[in-house]
Design a protein around this motif. Structure first.
Motif, PDB file in Angstrom:
ATOM      1  N   VAL A  15       0.861  -1.180   0.000  1.00  0.00           N
ATOM      2  CA  VAL A  15       0.000   0.000   0.000  1.00  0.00           C
ATOM      3  C   VAL A  15       0.897   1.229   0.000  1.00  0.00           C
ATOM      4  CG1 VAL A  15      -1.744   1.334   1.230  1.00  0.00           C
ATOM      5  CG2 VAL A  15      -1.849  -1.177   1.254  1.00  0.00           C
ATOM      6  N   PHE A  16       0.773   2.058  -1.030  1.00  0.00           N
ATOM      7  CA  PHE A  16       1.437   3.354  -1.061  1.00  0.00           C
ATOM      8  C   PHE A  16       0.358   4.407  -0.819  1.00  0.00           C
ATOM      9  CE2 PHE A  16       5.588   3.039  -3.731  1.00  0.00           C
ATOM     10  CZ  PHE A  16       6.076   2.099  -2.841  1.00  0.00           C
ATOM     11  N   THR A  17       0.432   5.118   0.277  1.00  0.00           N
ATOM     12  CA  THR A  17      -0.540   6.164   0.574  1.00  0.00           C
ATOM     13  C   THR A  17      -0.258   7.395  -0.279  1.00  0.00           C
ATOM     14  OG1 THR A  17       0.808   7.163   2.312  1.00  0.00           O
ATOM     15  CG2 THR A  17      -0.671   5.352   2.953  1.00  0.00           C
ATOM     16  N   ARG A  18      -1.228   8.292  -0.297  1.00  0.00           N
ATOM     17  CA  ARG A  18      -1.044   9.548  -1.034  1.00  0.00           C
ATOM     18  C   ARG A  18       0.199  10.282  -0.544  1.00  0.00           C
ATOM     19  NH1 ARG A  18      -2.234  14.725   0.105  1.00  0.00           N
ATOM     20  NH2 ARG A  18      -3.398  14.127   1.977  1.00  0.00           N
ATOM     21  N   GLU A  19       0.368  10.308   0.781  1.00  0.00           N
ATOM     22  CA  GLU A  19       1.507  11.039   1.352  1.00  0.00           C
ATOM     23  C   GLU A  19       2.830  10.396   0.936  1.00  0.00           C
ATOM     24  OE1 GLU A  19      -2.149  11.943   3.395  1.00  0.00           O
ATOM     25  OE2 GLU A  19      -1.160  10.008   3.041  1.00  0.00           O
ATOM     26  N   MET A  20       2.887   9.082   0.933  1.00  0.00           N
ATOM     27  CA  MET A  20       4.106   8.373   0.528  1.00  0.00           C
ATOM     28  C   MET A  20       4.445   8.680  -0.929  1.00  0.00           C
ATOM     29  SD  MET A  20       3.341   4.679   2.311  1.00  0.00           S
ATOM     30  CE  MET A  20       4.677   3.843   1.442  1.00  0.00           C
ATOM     31  N   LEU A  21       3.441   8.630  -1.779  1.00  0.00           N
ATOM     32  CA  LEU A  21       3.670   8.860  -3.205  1.00  0.00           C
ATOM     33  C   LEU A  21       4.123  10.287  -3.478  1.00  0.00           C
ATOM     34  CD1 LEU A  21       0.646   6.862  -4.588  1.00  0.00           C
ATOM     35  CD2 LEU A  21       3.015   6.458  -5.247  1.00  0.00           C
ATOM     36  N   GLU A  22       3.495  11.232  -2.823  1.00  0.00           N
ATOM     37  CA  GLU A  22       3.791  12.628  -3.121  1.00  0.00           C
ATOM     38  C   GLU A  22       5.137  13.085  -2.569  1.00  0.00           C
ATOM     39  OE1 GLU A  22       0.395  15.005  -2.119  1.00  0.00           O
ATOM     40  OE2 GLU A  22      -0.784  14.171  -3.787  1.00  0.00           O
ATOM     41  N   ARG A  23       5.783  12.235  -1.779  1.00  0.00           N
ATOM     42  CA  ARG A  23       7.152  12.530  -1.353  1.00  0.00           C
ATOM     43  C   ARG A  23       8.189  12.039  -2.364  1.00  0.00           C
ATOM     44  NH1 ARG A  23       5.292  11.132   4.028  1.00  0.00           N
ATOM     45  NH2 ARG A  23       6.090   8.998   3.753  1.00  0.00           N
ATOM     46  N   LEU A  24       7.763  11.228  -3.317  1.00  0.00           N
ATOM     47  CA  LEU A  24       8.694  10.650  -4.282  1.00  0.00           C
ATOM     48  C   LEU A  24       9.057  11.673  -5.361  1.00  0.00           C
ATOM     49  CD1 LEU A  24       7.016   7.150  -4.791  1.00  0.00           C
ATOM     50  CD2 LEU A  24       8.997   7.698  -3.355  1.00  0.00           C
ATOM     51  N   PRO A  25      10.344  11.836  -5.657  1.00  0.00           N
ATOM     52  CA  PRO A  25      10.756  12.780  -6.697  1.00  0.00           C
ATOM     53  C   PRO A  25      10.092  12.507  -8.048  1.00  0.00           C
ATOM     54  CG  PRO A  25      12.657  12.086  -5.413  1.00  0.00           C
ATOM     55  CD  PRO A  25      11.503  11.226  -4.969  1.00  0.00           C
ATOM     56  N   ALA A  26       9.928  11.228  -8.404  1.00  0.00           N
ATOM     57  CA  ALA A  26       9.315  10.893  -9.694  1.00  0.00           C
ATOM     58  C   ALA A  26       7.882  11.393  -9.774  1.00  0.00           C
ATOM     59  CB  ALA A  26       9.358   9.385  -9.916  1.00  0.00           C
ATOM     60  N   VAL A  27       7.151  11.324  -8.666  1.00  0.00           N
ATOM     61  CA  VAL A  27       5.769  11.803  -8.643  1.00  0.00           C
ATOM     62  C   VAL A  27       5.741  13.333  -8.705  1.00  0.00           C
ATOM     63  CG1 VAL A  27       3.688  11.981  -7.229  1.00  0.00           C
ATOM     64  CG2 VAL A  27       4.858   9.772  -7.472  1.00  0.00           C
ATOM     65  N   ARG A  28       6.600  13.966  -7.928  1.00  0.00           N
ATOM     66  CA  ARG A  28       6.628  15.434  -7.937  1.00  0.00           C
ATOM     67  C   ARG A  28       7.014  16.000  -9.300  1.00  0.00           C
ATOM     68  NH1 ARG A  28       9.394  14.793  -2.876  1.00  0.00           N
ATOM     69  NH2 ARG A  28      11.335  15.513  -3.869  1.00  0.00           N
ATOM     70  N   ALA A  29       7.724  15.196 -10.094  1.00  0.00           N
ATOM     71  CA  ALA A  29       8.182  15.662 -11.410  1.00  0.00           C
ATOM     72  C   ALA A  29       7.160  15.446 -12.514  1.00  0.00           C
ATOM     73  CB  ALA A  29       9.482  14.952 -11.781  1.00  0.00           C
ATOM     74  N   VAL A  30       6.040  14.785 -12.238  1.00  0.00           N
ATOM     75  CA  VAL A  30       5.029  14.573 -13.291  1.00  0.00           C
ATOM     76  C   VAL A  30       4.472  15.930 -13.725  1.00  0.00           C
ATOM     77  CG1 VAL A  30       2.764  13.600 -13.824  1.00  0.00           C
ATOM     78  CG2 VAL A  30       4.399  12.258 -12.473  1.00  0.00           C
ATOM     79  N   PRO A  31       4.570  16.267 -14.994  1.00  0.00           N
ATOM     80  CA  PRO A  31       4.079  17.566 -15.447  1.00  0.00           C
ATOM     81  C   PRO A  31       2.554  17.608 -15.507  1.00  0.00           C
ATOM     82  CG  PRO A  31       4.781  16.278 -17.337  1.00  0.00           C
ATOM     83  CD  PRO A  31       5.131  15.460 -16.102  1.00  0.00           C
ATOM     84  N   VAL A  32       1.980  18.770 -15.287  1.00  0.00           N
ATOM     85  CA  VAL A  32       0.535  18.937 -15.446  1.00  0.00           C
ATOM     86  C   VAL A  32       0.296  19.384 -16.878  1.00  0.00           C
ATOM     87  CG1 VAL A  32      -1.526  20.169 -14.680  1.00  0.00           C
ATOM     88  CG2 VAL A  32       0.220  19.507 -13.017  1.00  0.00           C
ATOM     89  N   LEU A  33      -0.457  18.576 -17.628  1.00  0.00           N
ATOM     90  CA  LEU A  33      -0.679  18.814 -19.049  1.00  0.00           C
ATOM     91  C   LEU A  33      -2.111  19.222 -19.305  1.00  0.00           C
ATOM     92  CD1 LEU A  33       1.125  15.578 -20.302  1.00  0.00           C
ATOM     93  CD2 LEU A  33       2.119  17.851 -20.050  1.00  0.00           C
ATOM     94  N   SER A  34      -2.353  19.752 -20.473  1.00  0.00           N
ATOM     95  CA  SER A  34      -3.714  20.076 -20.898  1.00  0.00           C
ATOM     96  C   SER A  34      -4.257  18.911 -21.699  1.00  0.00           C
ATOM     97  CB  SER A  34      -3.729  21.339 -21.745  1.00  0.00           C
ATOM     98  OG  SER A  34      -4.986  21.524 -22.339  1.00  0.00           O
ATOM     99  N   VAL A  35      -5.524  18.582 -21.458  1.00  0.00           N
ATOM    100  CA  VAL A  35      -6.151  17.522 -22.252  1.00  0.00           C
ATOM    101  C   VAL A  35      -6.343  17.970 -23.690  1.00  0.00           C
ATOM    102  CG1 VAL A  35      -8.552  18.151 -21.809  1.00  0.00           C
ATOM    103  CG2 VAL A  35      -7.965  15.779 -22.254  1.00  0.00           C
ATOM    104  N   CYS A  36      -6.386  19.279 -23.918  1.00  0.00           N
ATOM    105  CA  CYS A  36      -6.579  19.833 -25.258  1.00  0.00           C
ATOM    106  C   CYS A  36      -5.220  20.101 -25.897  1.00  0.00           C
ATOM    107  CB  CYS A  36      -7.399  21.123 -25.204  1.00  0.00           C
ATOM    108  SG  CYS A  36      -9.027  20.922 -24.487  1.00  0.00           S
TER     109      CYS A  36
END
Length: 215
Positions: free
Chosen positions: A193-214
């Motif tokens: 189980v990876f909780t939200r808090e665990m995931l959001e501490r990971l550099p790979a997760v923090r580096a995910v870019p926010v993109l536009s669906v359009c």
């Protein structure tokens, strides 16, 4: 990797980890709020997995509704796409389209994703092609195909671009699996189980870019 895990269990775990991280990374990239990710695999290769995604989002216009529907379809498609990424190489892996389609349409655990995609396809077509005669089955089929191909292509590009991130997170998920008692049997199930808090501490997760669906 988890050296205590049988090879067959590890292979199944990696497949499902890629699937769930495909959903998770696509959701984050498209601006959905995300929670935790879970994964369990039994010695006889039954599995359960999940990526928590918050679907609540303000819909203030018809354009916002169509954008939301497209984004949701892309998140649903992303699991099957992610599942085709190679676990053998961390860099340079890409979606196998034919395999992804087979996973999405087949009985490999993604059938619920496919059922939701089909419902959303029709809803989106009903909104964007209101002039079409409801009895014109050939035209409706063509509109559905064109719309779905367009959404699929955009989703596949994102998964290809973020393949290294998905693979890194999938490997990490499987590495953290431990054997536990579950489903009435003693110590036959590996889970994590990876909780939200665990995931959001990971550099790979923090580096995910926010993109536009359009795009």
């Amino acid at each position: 990797m988890n050296r205590n895990m049988p090879a067959a269990v590890q292979d199944r775990a990696l497949q499902i980890a890629h699937h769930e991280m495909g959903h998770y990374v696509m959701a984050r990239a498209l601006g959905f709020s995300t929670g935790g990710v879970t994964l369990s695999v039994t010695m006889d290769l039954r599995h359960q997995g999940g990526a928590s995604i918050t679907l609540a989002r303000p819909i203030t216009s018809m354009e916002a509704l169509t954008t939301y529907l497209e984004a949701r379809m892309m998140v649903l498609m992303a699991g099957a796409m992610g599942q085709t990424l190679s676990s053998k190489q961390v860099s340079g892996s890409h979606v196998d389209k034919s395999k992804a389609v087979a996973i999405l349409k087949g009985a490999q655990g993604a059938e619920q994703d496919y059922a939701k995609v089909k419902e959303l396809q029709h809803l989106l077509r009903n909104i964007t092609c209101q002039e079409t005669d409801s009895t014109s089955s050939e035209r409706i089929a063509a509109e559905l195909k064109a719309m779905t191909d367009h959404v699929w292509t955009r989703a596949q590009k994102i998964i290809d671009d973020l393949a290294d991130t998905i693979t890194e997170l999938a490997l990490l998920l499987v590495e953290r699996m431990v054997i536990v008692e579950q489903w009435g049997r003693s110590a036959d199930t590996y889970e994590v189980v990876f909780t939200r808090e665990m995931l959001e501490r990971l550099p790979a997760v923090r580096a995910v870019p926010v993109l536009s669906v359009c795009m």
